[in-house]
Design an enzyme around this catalytic site. Structure first.
Site, PDB file in Angstrom:
ATOM      1  N   TYR A 134       0.870  -1.181   0.000  1.00 64.01           N
ATOM      2  CA  TYR A 134       0.000   0.000   0.000  1.00 64.01           C
ATOM      3  C   TYR A 134       0.899   1.221   0.000  1.00 64.01           C
ATOM      4  O   TYR A 134       1.548   1.526   0.997  1.00 64.01           O
ATOM      5  CB  TYR A 134      -0.916  -0.062   1.232  1.00 64.01           C
ATOM      6  CG  TYR A 134      -1.911   1.061   1.421  1.00 64.01           C
ATOM      7  CD1 TYR A 134      -2.020   2.138   0.551  1.00 64.01           C
ATOM      8  CD2 TYR A 134      -2.770   1.041   2.520  1.00 64.01           C
ATOM      9  CE1 TYR A 134      -2.942   3.155   0.762  1.00 64.01           C
ATOM     10  CE2 TYR A 134      -3.702   2.048   2.745  1.00 64.01           C
ATOM     11  CZ  TYR A 134      -3.781   3.096   1.863  1.00 64.01           C
ATOM     12  OH  TYR A 134      -4.698   4.111   2.081  1.00 64.01           O
ATOM     13  N   LYS A 162      -1.641  -1.528  -3.817  1.00 59.49           N
ATOM     14  CA  LYS A 162      -2.585  -0.408  -3.931  1.00 59.49           C
ATOM     15  C   LYS A 162      -1.762   0.856  -4.100  1.00 59.49           C
ATOM     16  O   LYS A 162      -0.966   1.211  -3.229  1.00 59.49           O
ATOM     17  CB  LYS A 162      -3.470  -0.276  -2.691  1.00 59.49           C
ATOM     18  CG  LYS A 162      -4.444   0.910  -2.825  1.00 59.49           C
ATOM     19  CD  LYS A 162      -5.048   1.363  -1.516  1.00 59.49           C
ATOM     20  CE  LYS A 162      -5.919   2.588  -1.768  1.00 59.49           C
ATOM     21  NZ  LYS A 162      -6.346   3.269  -0.534  1.00 59.49           N
ATOM     22  N   ILE A 206      -9.407   1.004  -5.359  1.00 60.99           N
ATOM     23  CA  ILE A 206      -9.797   1.128  -3.945  1.00 60.99           C
ATOM     24  C   ILE A 206     -10.000   2.613  -3.703  1.00 60.99           C
ATOM     25  O   ILE A 206      -9.046   3.392  -3.710  1.00 60.99           O
ATOM     26  CB  ILE A 206      -8.731   0.550  -3.000  1.00 60.99           C
ATOM     27  CG1 ILE A 206      -8.468  -0.917  -3.331  1.00 60.99           C
ATOM     28  CG2 ILE A 206      -9.177   0.702  -1.546  1.00 60.99           C
ATOM     29  CD1 ILE A 206      -7.376  -1.570  -2.498  1.00 60.99           C
TER      30      ILE A 206
END
Length: 294
Positions: A134, A162, A206
């Site tokens: 992330y 992500k 996301i």
């Protein structure tokens, strides 16, 4: 059949007036997202993860998984500054049972790329649930370089990344890693790039803005999956325009939470010392919501 794209919403965490977590209201937000067709990411940036205690994160994850009951996917963020605590959290989430564990880059502690490789490798070694890197350097001051992502992608339990950096060239570089490996998926975080990312190699997105516009986010993804490029582009145009109008007022996660609050006060405010809204700002947010029929 083309790969089906998917949307996750970086779910808000709902609070009571005394700043305790309102788990019932949070469950209601989970149901709202599932009804729209979206998956769930909990304890992320839009979920006030940095303001939650260890035990609260564990319970929050359990409540979300219980509410989802297999009707959607759940990813939960375990990232903390120390590898030690990150592994402790990840093991709890592994025990609860989620579809993926996101690990935000360490914050406050400056890391080398070798340090990031050691950090993520150690977490991935500690659990069976797939790990997702992330990257959000604006908040953590640590950035996962694309070549570092390529090294980590070779780990058998690191399933993707992500990207919340906001730079299209970095997202393209991550997707190049994904094109070279069928076991490394890229999820786009920037709301303005959802359509572009999905049509250029990303597995999904996301999104924090999906808390306010869950139907529009789901429409972008469903249109892409159906091959309706015109429909996807139109939905993205609405999504991006709303983003521009809302985010010009200040810190995006706080504005998403406040916009949601103005239509559903059960979500509560963010924990202090988050910036408190003013009547003037509320009026501006309300005008934006009305502009988009909310």
């Amino acid at each position: 059949m083309p790969e089906q794209k998917e949307a996750f919403v970086a779910l808000v965490t709902c609070f009571n007036e005394d700043e305790t977590i309102n788990y019932d209201a949070t469950r209601a937000q989970v149901r709202r997202q599932i009804e729209a067709g979206n998956n769930i990411m909990c304890a992320g940036t839009n979920g006030d993860f940095s303001a939650l205690t260890f035990d609260e994160k564990v319970r929050l994850c359990g409540e979300v998984v219980d509410e989802v009951a297999g009707k959607a996917k759940v990813i939960v963020n375990a990232g903390m500054p120390a590898t030690y605590e990150t592994k402790l959290l990840a093991r709890e989430f592994d025990r609860i049972g989620v579809d993926g564990i996101a690990v935000i880059t360490p914050f406050f502690i400056a890391c080398t790329q070798d340090g990031l490789i050691r950090h993520f490798t150690s977490v991935a070694d500690a659990v069976e649930t797939p790990i997702y890197l992330y990257d959000i350097p604006a908040r953590t001051q640590n950035h996962i370089e694309p070549e570092t992502a390529r090294v980590l992608a070779a780990h058998g339990n690191i399933a993707g990344i992500k990207d919340s950096g906001g730079a299209q060239d970095t997202l393209e570089a991550y997707m190049a890693v994904g094109r070279d490996r069928d076991d490394f998926d890229v999820y786009s975080g920037p709301d303005q790039l959802v359509h572009w990312a999905l049509t250029h190699g990303a597995k999904g997105c996301i999104s924090g803005l999906g808390n306010v516009l869950p139907d529009v986010l789901a429409q972008i993804v469903s249109c892409v999956n159906a091959g309706d490029e015109a429909g996807a582009a139109a939905a993205q145009e609405t999504y991006a325009a709303f983003r521009t109008d809302l985010y010009k007022l200040g810190f995006p996660p706080a504005l998403v939470k406040r916009a949601l609050y103005l239509r559903d006060p059960s979500v509560g405010a963010s924990r202090q010392p988050a910036l408190l809204p003013s009547p003037e700002q509320d009026a501006e947010i309300d005008a934006i919501l009305k502009k988009y029929g909310r």
